[in-house]
Design a protein around this motif. Structure first.
Motif, PDB file in Angstrom:
ATOM      1  N   ALA A  51       2.585 -14.947  18.384  1.00  0.00           N
ATOM      2  CA  ALA A  51       2.960 -13.867  17.467  1.00  0.00           C
ATOM      3  C   ALA A  51       2.463 -14.228  16.069  1.00  0.00           C
ATOM      4  CB  ALA A  51       4.466 -13.654  17.458  1.00  0.00           C
ATOM      5  N   GLN A  52       1.770 -13.284  15.409  1.00  0.00           N
ATOM      6  CA  GLN A  52       1.180 -13.562  14.100  1.00  0.00           C
ATOM      7  C   GLN A  52       1.334 -12.352  13.179  1.00  0.00           C
ATOM      8  OE1 GLN A  52      -2.852 -15.045  14.001  1.00  0.00           O
ATOM      9  NE2 GLN A  52      -2.637 -16.086  15.966  1.00  0.00           N
ATOM     10  N   VAL A  53       1.565 -12.669  11.906  1.00  0.00           N
ATOM     11  CA  VAL A  53       1.483 -11.677  10.823  1.00  0.00           C
ATOM     12  C   VAL A  53       0.548 -12.247   9.782  1.00  0.00           C
ATOM     13  CG1 VAL A  53       2.709 -10.404   9.037  1.00  0.00           C
ATOM     14  CG2 VAL A  53       3.837 -10.861  11.220  1.00  0.00           C
ATOM     15  N   ASN A  54      -0.495 -11.508   9.433  1.00  0.00           N
ATOM     16  CA  ASN A  54      -1.433 -12.012   8.436  1.00  0.00           C
ATOM     17  C   ASN A  54      -2.004 -10.857   7.628  1.00  0.00           C
ATOM     18  OD1 ASN A  54      -3.849 -11.026  10.022  1.00  0.00           O
ATOM     19  ND2 ASN A  54      -3.076 -12.545  11.462  1.00  0.00           N
ATOM     20  N   GLY A  55      -2.618 -11.203   6.506  1.00  0.00           N
ATOM     21  CA  GLY A  55      -3.227 -10.185   5.669  1.00  0.00           C
ATOM     22  C   GLY A  55      -3.070 -10.485   4.196  1.00  0.00           C
ATOM     23  N   GLU A  56      -3.230  -9.450   3.376  1.00  0.00           N
ATOM     24  CA  GLU A  56      -3.206  -9.592   1.922  1.00  0.00           C
ATOM     25  C   GLU A  56      -2.401  -8.450   1.314  1.00  0.00           C
ATOM     26  OE1 GLU A  56      -6.368  -9.799  -1.837  1.00  0.00           O
ATOM     27  OE2 GLU A  56      -7.063  -9.945   0.234  1.00  0.00           O
ATOM     28  N   ILE A  57      -1.553  -8.808   0.350  1.00  0.00           N
ATOM     29  CA  ILE A  57      -0.700  -7.832  -0.325  1.00  0.00           C
ATOM     30  C   ILE A  57      -0.893  -7.986  -1.827  1.00  0.00           C
ATOM     31  CG2 ILE A  57       1.671  -7.048  -0.682  1.00  0.00           C
ATOM     32  CD1 ILE A  57       2.327  -8.301   2.056  1.00  0.00           C
ATOM     33  N   ASN A  58      -1.232  -6.887  -2.516  1.00  0.00           N
ATOM     34  CA  ASN A  58      -1.467  -6.907  -3.965  1.00  0.00           C
ATOM     35  C   ASN A  58      -0.600  -5.862  -4.652  1.00  0.00           C
ATOM     36  OD1 ASN A  58      -3.689  -8.858  -3.963  1.00  0.00           O
ATOM     37  ND2 ASN A  58      -4.859  -7.259  -2.939  1.00  0.00           N
ATOM     38  N   THR A  59       0.032  -6.275  -5.731  1.00  0.00           N
ATOM     39  CA  THR A  59       0.839  -5.370  -6.561  1.00  0.00           C
ATOM     40  C   THR A  59       0.457  -5.602  -8.016  1.00  0.00           C
ATOM     41  OG1 THR A  59       2.650  -5.536  -4.971  1.00  0.00           O
ATOM     42  CG2 THR A  59       3.170  -4.615  -7.125  1.00  0.00           C
ATOM     43  N   ILE A  60      -0.119  -4.582  -8.668  1.00  0.00           N
ATOM     44  CA  ILE A  60      -0.582  -4.723 -10.050  1.00  0.00           C
ATOM     45  C   ILE A  60      -0.181  -3.486 -10.836  1.00  0.00           C
ATOM     46  CG2 ILE A  60      -2.591  -4.965 -11.563  1.00  0.00           C
ATOM     47  CD1 ILE A  60      -4.060  -6.293  -9.273  1.00  0.00           C
ATOM     48  N   SER A  61       0.373  -3.692 -12.015  1.00  0.00           N
ATOM     49  CA  SER A  61       0.680  -2.591 -12.933  1.00  0.00           C
ATOM     50  C   SER A  61       0.303  -3.018 -14.344  1.00  0.00           C
ATOM     51  CB  SER A  61       2.160  -2.208 -12.858  1.00  0.00           C
ATOM     52  OG  SER A  61       2.987  -3.308 -13.198  1.00  0.00           O
ATOM     53  N   ALA A  62      -0.227  -2.063 -15.121  1.00  0.00           N
ATOM     54  CA  ALA A  62      -0.655  -2.357 -16.493  1.00  0.00           C
ATOM     55  C   ALA A  62      -0.500  -1.098 -17.342  1.00  0.00           C
ATOM     56  CB  ALA A  62      -2.100  -2.847 -16.512  1.00  0.00           C
ATOM     57  N   SER A  63      -0.137  -1.286 -18.609  1.00  0.00           N
ATOM     58  CA  SER A  63      -0.015  -0.157 -19.536  1.00  0.00           C
ATOM     59  C   SER A  63      -0.471  -0.599 -20.922  1.00  0.00           C
ATOM     60  CB  SER A  63       1.435   0.362 -19.581  1.00  0.00           C
ATOM     61  OG  SER A  63       2.317  -0.669 -19.980  1.00  0.00           O
ATOM     62  N   VAL A  64      -1.071   0.348 -21.628  1.00  0.00           N
ATOM     63  CA  VAL A  64      -1.589   0.084 -22.970  1.00  0.00           C
ATOM     64  C   VAL A  64      -1.115   1.188 -23.904  1.00  0.00           C
ATOM     65  CG1 VAL A  64      -3.654  -0.198 -24.379  1.00  0.00           C
ATOM     66  CG2 VAL A  64      -3.636  -1.017 -22.009  1.00  0.00           C
TER      67      VAL A  64
END
Length: 333
Positions: A320-333
């Motif tokens: 049994a495997q769980v793999n991958g990539e998770i990205n969370t990005i927020s930006a404000s100017v």
């Protein structure tokens, strides 16, 4: 597979008064997909083959939505875009524990679920007045499962009889579940508050001073705009529940097999990106920008034997495997 239930509401602008004293507009995309794929050998069935037996279910969803809104005004501007995607369903491949299945070759039970979803929302507003508000929201809600098993297939939960069937093969036995989720929520928004013509031009009846500033009725002004506010905000959210299960259970009997493999794999590629920009060129103007992004993951990935009888002459492989990539990005100017 089972019938598909699809609800789709294309981009729609509620109102658009761009270029006047007020600009109020918005766009929305709402897509709701509910579907299941099933491949089953059900109770009391008798299947005999001198070759292989393959039981395979596959559920694939590819979805892309793009929603935009934009406008300009002389006084008040409000523009927003909302994109919402919902996918519910799964893939089930099963041999019921009351079925009698014999094969001279390999037996394979395989369930595969794939969801590729992209949601994009953008809202931009420009105003020469006191208020400019732009917003955008992207939301993906995914609830899927991939289940491959030898056991009790009872979607109505009405089977109280003990397992009476058996599975046998002169070859190998494979029970495999695979999930692949590529989910992206992207949002961008902008608000611009700038000087209006009335604030920057010298009135006709004004007296010109040496520094170029105008005055009317004894008062003077800088010609660089008055108080105003520009606000932009956006949110990108992914809410994912994914179950991936490969198992033999519920009193099921595998009376003969060579090698036996139980495999469950869940692969994730999840992105939540949000960006907001606010610009105010008014002399006493103010700008407020905010962004929010979130990824929420849930579910179970498992390969197991439970209350089962398994007789094999070769190797037993459980993974049994769980793999991958998770990205969370927020930006404000």
């Amino acid at each position: 597979g089972d019938p598909r239930d699809l609800h789709s509401f294309p981009t729609r602008r509620s109102s658009d008064l761009s270029g006047g004293k007020a600009a109020i507009g918005g766009s929305g995309n709402i897509i709701d997909i509910r579907e299941n794929a099933t491949a089953t050998i059900r109770g009391d069935s008798v299947v005999k083959s001198e070759s292989t037996i393959d039981v395979k279910a596959e559920n694939v969803n590819h979805l892309v939505t793009v929603t935009e809104a934009g406008g300009s005004s002389d006084q008040v501007g409000v523009e927003g875009a909302v994109s919402i995607n919902t996918i519910t369903g799964g893939a089930v491949a099963a041999i019921d524990d009351d079925a009698d299945v014999d094969a001279g070759g390999n037996i394979s039970v395989e369930a595969k679920g794939t969801a590729k979803t992209i949601s994009v929302a953008g809202g931009v507003v420009a105003t020469k007045g006191q208020v400019g508000i732009g917003f955008a929201v992207s939301l993906n809600t995914i609830d899927t499962d991939a289940s491959a098993y030898i056991g009790n297939y009872d979607p109505l939960q009405q089977d109280d009889v003990p397992a009476l069937g058996q599975v046998s093969t002169d070859g190998s036995l494979t029970v495999k579940a695979t999930s692949s989720n590529e989910i992206g929520a992207y949002s961008v928004t902008g608000a611009l508050a700038t000087n209006s013509t009335a604030q920057t031009e010298v009135p006709k009846d004004a007296q010109e001073t040496k520094d170029g500033a105008g005055s009317v009725a004894g008062s003077s002004g800088s010609g660089k705009g008055t108080f105003g506010i520009a606000v932009s905000g956006d949110a990108s959210v992914n809410d994912i529940t994914s179950d991936t299960l490969a198992y033999i259970s519920d009193g099921a009997t595998v009376s003969q097999a060579g090698n036996a493999t139980l495999s469950a794999t869940n692969t994730l590629a999840v992105n939540a990106l949000a960006g907001a920009v606010t610009i105010s060129t008014q002399q006493e103007g103010n700008g407020l920008a905010g962004s929010y992004s979130q990824n929420t993951l849930g579910g179970t990935t498992a390969a197991y034997l439970d209350d089962a009888s398994l007789t094999i002459s070769g190797d037993l492989d459980m993974d049994a495997q769980v793999n991958g990539e998770i990205n969370t990005i927020s930006a404000s100017v």
